[in-house]
Motif scaffolding. Sequence first.
Motif: not given
Length: 366
Positions: A247-249, A237-240, A260-265, A204-207
Motif C-alpha cells: 500500500v503506497v500513498q 507497513e510493507g506487508a501485502y 510512502k508506505l502506510g495504510g495496510i492495517s 504477525c504479517l510481514i513483507p
Amino acid sequence: MKRVLIATGGGDCPGLNAVIRAIVHRASQEKDWEVLGSIQAFNGILWEPTEVVVLDNEKVKGIHFQGGTIIETTNKGGPFAWPVKNKKGEWEYVDRSEEMIRKLQIMHVDAVINIGGDGSQRISEALYRKGLNIIGVPKTIDNDLSSTDSTFGFQTAVEVATEAVDKLVTTAASHNRVFVLEVMGREAGWIAMNAAVAGGADVCLIPEMPYDIEAVKDALEKRFVHDRGFAVVVIAEGAYPKGGKMVVQENDEIGYENPKLGGISGVLINQLKKAGFQHDMRQTVLGHLQRGGVPIAYDRVLSAQFGVKAFEMVLNEEYGKMVAYRHPDFIAVPLKDAIAKPNLVTPDNALVKTVKGLGISLGQKE
C-alpha cells in the motif's frame, strides 16, 4: 588543526545524538582535531550561506539520552539530486556532488562521517568514488542493513511497538475485539516480528511473506468462542497479500524519492470483512512514534560504540568503509558491501521458527 564533519541523513532515529556525542568525546582526546556538524545532512554544506556548527564537549553535553539529532536531518534531495526549479517553474534535479566536495576542501575538512541508513550510505559510497574521505555509520530503525548484526534505534522502535501491543491486549480483551497494529519497517519485517513475540500477538504479517487472507481469518476465528474472545495482529507497513502489492500513498513532497508506505492495517480490516470475518475490529497506526523520543539503554550503548569506532576509523584513514557490529566486535566493512543487499527476514531465520513455535500465525496456509 584537522577537521571531521558529521552529517545525519534520512529519517530521525533514537540514538543519533549519542553517536554525535561519542564522536566528539573521542575526537577531543586528540589535540589536533575539530568536529563540525552539517545542518540537515549535506544541506548545510550546499546551502548559501553554508550552515555548519562547531561541535565540542560543551555543545554535546547531556545529549546522549535525547531523541532526534541536534544537527537535524532530511530524507529529501541530496548532493546527487538537488531539487531546483527550471525556467518553466517545474522541479528538476541536478548533481551538486562535485561542488559540495570542493566546498568541503575550501573548508579544510579532512574527513566526513555520514550517519544514516541504506539511502545515506549509497550517497556515502558514491561520494567516496568521487574522492571524498568518508566513513559511514549505520542508522535505521528498520534493521535492514545486512553487514551489521544490529543498527541503533531498532531496539527502541521495538520497545515502542511492544508497549503498544501490551496496551492493545487489555482494551481488546475488555471489548472482545481484534486490534490491528501497524508498525514501521518498510520492506523488512523485523520490528513487527520482534514486537509480536515480545507482546504475545496472535498474528504477525510481514513483507517477506505475503499473507493469505483466509489463513489470517482462520487464525483469528480460533481466538473466539461463542462471540467471546480477542486478538492482536501486528502488521508491518510493507506487508501485502499474495498476488497483491504494498500500500503506497501519493506523495508530492519535493525531493522525497522513497515510496510512502502506510495504510495496510485498514486494508487488512476491509479484506477480513469481505472474507466473512464478523467480529469487531479496530486499527492503530504507530507511525512516527517509533522514531522519536528517548533511546533505550541498549541503543545508547550501541550508538556510543559506533561513534567511537567511527572516529578511530578516521584516525586510521579507513575511508570508503562503514562501521559494523559483528558480535562481539566492531569492524569496518567496505561501503559497497554494506549496501550490496538488504537484511530481510528469511523463512529459515531463527526468529521465524520461534514465531511458529509460539503459535503466532504468519498468514500462511498450513
